[in-house]
Every structure is written in C-alpha cells, then in structure tokens.
Design a protein around this motif. Structure first.
Motif, mmCIF file in Angstrom:
data_model
loop_
_atom_site.group_PDB
_atom_site.id
_atom_site.type_symbol
_atom_site.label_atom_id
_atom_site.label_comp_id
_atom_site.label_asym_id
_atom_site.label_seq_id
_atom_site.Cartn_x
_atom_site.Cartn_y
_atom_site.Cartn_z
ATOM 1 N N GLN A 330 1.046 -1.120 -0.081
ATOM 2 C CA GLN A 330 0.020 0.088 -0.017
ATOM 3 C C GLN A 330 0.943 1.083 0.073
ATOM 4 N N THR A 331 0.352 2.138 -0.556
ATOM 5 C CA THR A 331 1.274 3.441 -0.762
ATOM 6 C C THR A 331 0.437 4.879 -0.088
ATOM 7 N N ASN A 332 0.880 5.583 0.615
ATOM 8 C CA ASN A 332 0.263 6.450 1.175
ATOM 9 C C ASN A 332 1.121 7.656 0.669
ATOM 10 N N TYR A 333 0.642 9.175 0.921
ATOM 11 C CA TYR A 333 1.193 10.359 0.534
ATOM 12 C C TYR A 333 2.778 10.351 1.090
ATOM 13 N N ILE A 334 3.201 9.786 2.140
ATOM 14 C CA ILE A 334 4.575 9.793 2.660
ATOM 15 C C ILE A 334 5.590 8.955 1.750
ATOM 16 N N ALA A 335 4.807 7.985 1.372
ATOM 17 C CA ALA A 335 5.633 6.801 0.281
ATOM 18 C C ALA A 335 5.836 7.543 -0.923
ATOM 19 N N TRP A 336 4.683 8.378 -1.568
ATOM 20 C CA TRP A 336 4.825 8.832 -2.779
ATOM 21 C C TRP A 336 5.595 10.077 -2.812
ATOM 22 N N ASN A 337 5.714 10.742 -1.560
ATOM 23 C CA ASN A 337 6.697 11.847 -1.334
ATOM 24 C C ASN A 337 8.152 11.338 -1.458
ATOM 25 N N ALA A 338 8.501 10.426 -0.696
ATOM 26 C CA ALA A 338 9.576 9.774 -0.679
ATOM 27 C C ALA A 338 10.422 9.420 -2.077
ATOM 28 N N VAL A 339 9.447 8.708 -2.789
ATOM 29 C CA VAL A 339 9.985 8.371 -4.269
ATOM 30 C C VAL A 339 10.020 9.696 -5.175
ATOM 31 N N ILE A 340 9.246 10.599 -5.136
ATOM 32 C CA ILE A 340 8.961 11.888 -5.803
ATOM 33 C C ILE A 340 10.355 12.582 -5.308
ATOM 34 N N GLY A 341 10.760 12.785 -4.024
ATOM 35 C CA GLY A 341 11.770 13.625 -3.527
ATOM 36 C C GLY A 341 13.137 12.961 -3.986
ATOM 37 N N GLY A 342 13.026 11.803 -4.038
ATOM 38 C CA GLY A 342 14.351 10.946 -4.344
ATOM 39 C C GLY A 342 14.553 11.187 -5.864
#
Length: 639
Positions: A330-342
């Motif tokens: 499952q992905t929440n906004y924290i996981a999306w932010n981590a990959v987008i920020g990376g």
C-alpha cells in the motif's frame, strides 16, 4: 456507504444474554447503534451488563466513538469506577483529550466513586497531550492523597507527563526518588527482578525526556549506566542521535546493539537508524537493514517502506528506491513523497512529473511536501514555466497555502535560470516573512550569474537575519572573488575575523566495505594518508596532461596561483575519491556524500576523473546528486 443490518433472533422478548454476544461481534459503530436501539425499544438499557458492554465497545474498539460513548455514559444512573475509567480513557486517546480532564473533575465532584489505580494513567496521558503541566501537578497531588505513590505504572506515567510537558527537572526528581539502584563493580544492578523491570521503564522514560530536551549527553550517561536495557532503551538513543544530527553516533550505537545481541532489532529500530544511514550515504549498511527486515519477517509497511525508499535514494541508488516503492503493498502520501523527492534529488525531472501524475490518478492527494519536491525538480532541470504552473496549481486548484520552502524553491528556480530581478521581487512581495534560507538561494544565484549588485543586497539582509552564520559572508566573498574584487573579499574576511565567524569546513564521507570514512579539506589524518596523497598527485598530473585549468576563483584568499591550485587539490571530495580509487577494484562505483555544495573546479575535475579511471562517481552535495560517468555529469552542468 451501506452497512449490513443486524438481524437479532426473532423472539417476543430479547433477553440481554441473547444480544450481548452480538454486541461483541459488531464491526462498525452503525451496527452497535442498531443494537442500542433494540435495547432502548425493549426497555433494557437499565441492565448494567448491557450498558457496560455498549460503553466498552464504543470506547475501546477499533471503531470507537468517544462522543457516542459519553452519551451512553450519561444515561447510566450511577456509573461505577470501571465506567468512569472507560470513558475517560476513550477521550485521553482521542483528539479531544481535554474532555478527559473535564470528566475526571466531574468524577471528583460527583463523589459517588473514587478514582483508582486505573484512572490516573489515562488522566496523566491527557495532561501530556494538552501540555497541561499545571493540571498534571494537581493530579500528582491527588495521586499522593489517594495513596498511589508506590504504584509503578502511575509513577512512570507521572514522569512521562512531566517529560512531555517540558518539566524535565520535576521528572528527574521523581525518577531519582523511585528508581532503586544498587551500585556494583560491574555496573548497576537492582534488588529484585520486578523492581529491575520497573527501573528499566523509568529509565526509558527519562532517556526519552533528556533526548526531547536536547540533553543527549545526559541521556547517554543514563543509558550507559543501565545494567539491563530493553529494545525501547536502544531505540530511544538511536533515534535521538539521528534526529539531532549525530549520525555517526546513531550508527555506532546501532552496530553496538547488533554486536551485543541482548535484544532483537524491531521495526522501530530500523526506522530510527535509516535516517542516519541516509544522511551519511552508507548504502551497504542500508542494504543490510533491508535484508534484515525481510529475513526476520518485519513487515515493510508504508512507514518502513518510505524510510527504505528515502535511504536508497539518498545513498545514490535511485533505481533500488523506485523498486522498493513499486513493491509496497500500500502507498500513502508519505511513500509517494519519498520516491518523488528521491527522483528530484537525482535530477530526474521527467520521472518526477510522471510519478506525480500517477500519484494523482491513484487517488492520493499531494501534500505541501510533494510540491516542494516537484518545484525542486523543475529548478534543477531549468523548467521555469512548468515550475510557475505547478506553483499556481498548488494554490488555485489544490488549495494549499505556500510555505516558505515553496517560495524558496521558486526563488531557486528563477535565480538559476537568470531571472534575478523577478526572484528578488518575489521575496519582497511574499505574504510571509522571509528567512535566511530564501536569501541564500538568491545570493547563490547571484554568484552563479556574477550579479554583484543584487548579491550585495541579499548578503546585507542575510547578515541582519543571521549575523553569526558564515553562509552569507562566504557567499559574498565568493561573489567578489569570482568578479576579481579582492578589496571586497578583504572587507568581508575582516568582518568575519572581527565577529569570530568561521567558514564551515568541507567534509566528505565514503563507505568502503561497510566502514564509513570521513575526510575534511586538506585532511592528512587517515592511516593511508601517504597512499592517498600519491593518488592525488597522480590525478593532478593526469588532469594537467589534458589541459585542465584549475578554477581558482573558488579560493577566497589573494595568493599566488600555485598556492591556490594546491588548495583546490585537497578539497574533501577529491580526497574521498582518491581513497576510493586505492581501496576498491577497477570499475567499482564510488559513492560520496558532501556537506557543502560541490565547487566548479571539483565538478569539472570529477568529469575527467570518471573518464580517466573508467569509474562511475556519484556525489551527493548539499543540493542534489551528481552522477559522473565517461567525462560527463547527469546534471548537464546546470546546477
């Protein structure tokens, strides 16, 4: 949403004993309310067993509703202490913790029942949540009055309340009154097992308190004195070090925890140490943490998964970061932010925009952090119009209020592209007060484009905002040096000397065989310093043979050309690369983390070194990643 209706047994009279099992099997608050309606209809709400079960489920279940629980409680003719404790606990665990304190006062004023040992922990927790130190002290008096001064659970909650409310002194006094240490030659022991376990809990609370108050040395001193430690003890110290910038100490303690083996690492341990691993770029250790989680059945959920994504991205392996993200259940906004920020850190603007589109299509709403990453990606790729569009979209379509970080990204975006006047105007017209970071972004852009006038104005503001921060003085000196204004450089250096302001030294880290090696500028303290110096000379000779001219505008001191070139020769990232070349086999990728922005000379040198030695060199500086390979850099020289 449609909820399934309950179908109670069809009998003329529903005895409470026939419906109570159904109460326990309710899955939603709606189902519970349906049963409650049946009890009201059949005039059975006066039955104490029924009312207690309804209250318990509405207060403590996964679908608890404290407001509804209170309405049930208010219908009880004379609630017992269990009922009071249940509803007080429901509110202490909710966003309305202040109501737990009001209920406790009502309990005292009603006078029908007295609080017991299960009442005070919930009330003290409520004090911690609402930062109610005054109320907490009053409850402390009641603990004494009702004779619970020897209750270890209440005492630990009292200490925690003082810690959470910022009164570390009161917490310390209470701790030392209740902890029962007996000195021994081998450390600290206690008189019996039960007391020992209680002391571990109290020590953990105090360690957490000292960490929260920034007293890491005191926390570590208490930690070291503990004869027995729990996993909470280790986790508190590791996370405390990591959150306060002591990354090497966090990793060293994590290694010690593994070596001692007296407690098992858990999910919190891994989440606590990963930020330190990320900061130092310790990829091999990060891989070990990931493998440990998989082999020991620790679920890689959104929290641990996001930390792993962030670790891989910050340690230079963006491909692995994306792979971990794609495998998350499952992905929440924290996981999306981590990959987008990376992706943004690695300069992959196209991938950032594609990922953002996927995020929105998946139904996850972007947060303000998401837009910081997107604007940063646009900045490093020179996508000025897209950046402007995203900024407007964030405000007008999504309805997010821009923070200072968003304005900082916009200033950086405009400044890098040469729109210095527009960037300065944006700062002057912001609806929020500017800070030193945003002016540093403008000053850095002025240095890049050699605009002395706007740079001087930015530096003057910076010196007022943060008079003892070396950043403004160094950046202005760099700007003057780049334009050949040595009188200006001398004036700035004199100001720094008079105010005793020192430039932060350049520092780089490289991980070799799981060991992190740290190098400062002109560092010759390493055990292999002679070999490193030989390699640096070899690198310098090879650069000279192909006509590389050192960019001495980075040197702020007026001295002869040869001396300037010598100083550039010993920048910390060059020393780290030289060490990597002599310590690894051919073709091995070298990954380096630097605390400052990479300078122009090191950047151009790294491109050539990657070609000479046929190495891929990955450097993470304060701003972004640079992937050097076969004579070119992933940033395309736009940084």
């Amino acid at each position: 949403m449609n909820y399934p209706m309950l179908k109670p047994q069809t009998t003329p009279y529903h005895h409470p004993q026939t419906l109570i099992p159904q109460i326990k099997h309710c899955k939603t608050i709606q189902q519970l309310k349906q049963l409650h309606a049946i009890f009201i209809k059949t005039n059975q709400t006066h039955d104490p067993t029924v009312s207690t079960e309804l209250l318990k489920l509405s207060s403590t279940s996964a679908f608890r509703d404290p407001i509804y629980a209170l309405s049930l409680f208010d219908q009880m003719p004379q609630p017992n202490v269990f009922a009071w404790n249940t509803v007080i606990r429901a509110f202490s665990d909710s966003s309305n913790a202040d109501k737990a304190l009001l209920l406790f006062c009502r309990m005292l004023f009603d006078g029908f029942v007295e609080p017991n040992s299960f009442t005070f922990p919930s009330v003290l927790k409520a004090c911690s949540v609402v930062d109610g130190l005054k109320e907490g002290k009053q409850i402390h008096c009641l603990v004494v009055k009702f004779g619970f001064v020897d209750d270890e659970f209440i005492i630990s909650n009292l200490i925690r309340m003082y810690v959470m409310c910022g009164s570390i002194e009161n917490a310390s006094v209470l701790f030392h009154r209740n902890v029962d240490f007996v000195s021994s030659r081998n450390g600290v022991i206690v008189r019996d097992k039960r007391r020992q376990e209680g002391n571990v809990v109290l020590c953990n609370v105090m360690i957490d308190g000292y960490v929260r108050n920034g007293k890491l040395d005191v926390a570590r001193g208490m930690f070291d004195k503990m004869h027995q430690r729990s996993v909470v003890s280790w986790n508190s110290m590791i996370s405390g070090y990591a959150q306060n910038g002591f990354f090497m100490e966090a990793i060293d303690l994590f290694r010690r925890m593994m070596e001692m083996g007296d407690v098992s690492l858990n999910r919190v341990t891994l989440v606590s140490v990963l930020p330190a691993i990320s900061r130092l770029g310790a990829l091999e250790l990060g891989k070990w943490v990931h493998l440990y989680a998989e082999r020991n059945g620790i679920q890689i959920d959104e929290v641990l998964g996001s930390a792993l994504v962030d670790m891989y991205a910050k340690c230079g392996s963006i491909e692995k970061a994306v792979q971990v993200f794609e495998r998350l259940p499952q992905t929440n906004y924290i996981a999306w932010n981590a990959v987008i920020g990376g992706l943004a850190m690695h300069g992959k603007a196209k991938e950032v925009l594609d990922c953002f589109s996927r995020m929105e299509r998946s139904g996850v709403s972007p947060s303000d952090v998401t837009y910081i990453a997107i604007l940063s990606a646009c900045s490093h790729a020179g996508l000025v119009e897209k950046g402007r569009s995203f900024f407007k979209d964030m405000v007008n379509r999504v309805g997010l209020e821009p923070r200072i970080e968003h304005y900082g990204c916009m200033v950086d975006l405009l400044g890098r592209a040469g729109y210095l006047e527009e960037a300065e105007e944006l700062i002057m017209n912001m609806p929020i007060r500017s800070d030193d970071v945003i002016w540093k972004a403008l000053l850095g852009a002025c240095k890049m484009h050699k605009n002395v006038e706007i740079g001087r104005r930015a530096a003057e503001v910076l010196m007022k905002l943060a008079p003892h921060d070396s950043g403004a003085y160094v950046a202005l000196s760099n700007l003057y040096a780049a334009s050949g204004n040595w009188d200006g450089v001398a004036k700035v250096r004199l100001m720094m000397k008079e105010m005793d302001i020192r430039k932060d030294p350049g520092c780089s880290w490289i991980e070799i065989d799981g060991v992190i090696h740290e190098f400062l500028v002109e560092d010759d303290s390493h055990p292999r310093a002679k070999e490193i110096n030989s390699m640096l000379k070899e690198i310098s000779n090879k650069l000279s043979l192909v006509g590389h001219m050192p960019n001495t505008t980075q040197v702020l001191v007026k001295m002869d050309q040869k001396h300037k070139e010598s100083l550039l020769h010993y920048h910390s990232e060059k020393i780290a690369v030289a060490f990597g070349l002599i310590s690894t086999s051919p073709k091995t990728t070298l990954q380096i983390v630097k605390n400052l922005r990479i300078c122009d000379d090191c950047h151009s040198s790294m491109k050539l070194i990657s070609k000479f030695y046929e190495r891929r060199i990955v450097i993470r500086d304060r701003k972004r990643f640079h992937h050097f390979e076969n004579g070119s850099c992933s940033c395309m020289d736009y940084w």
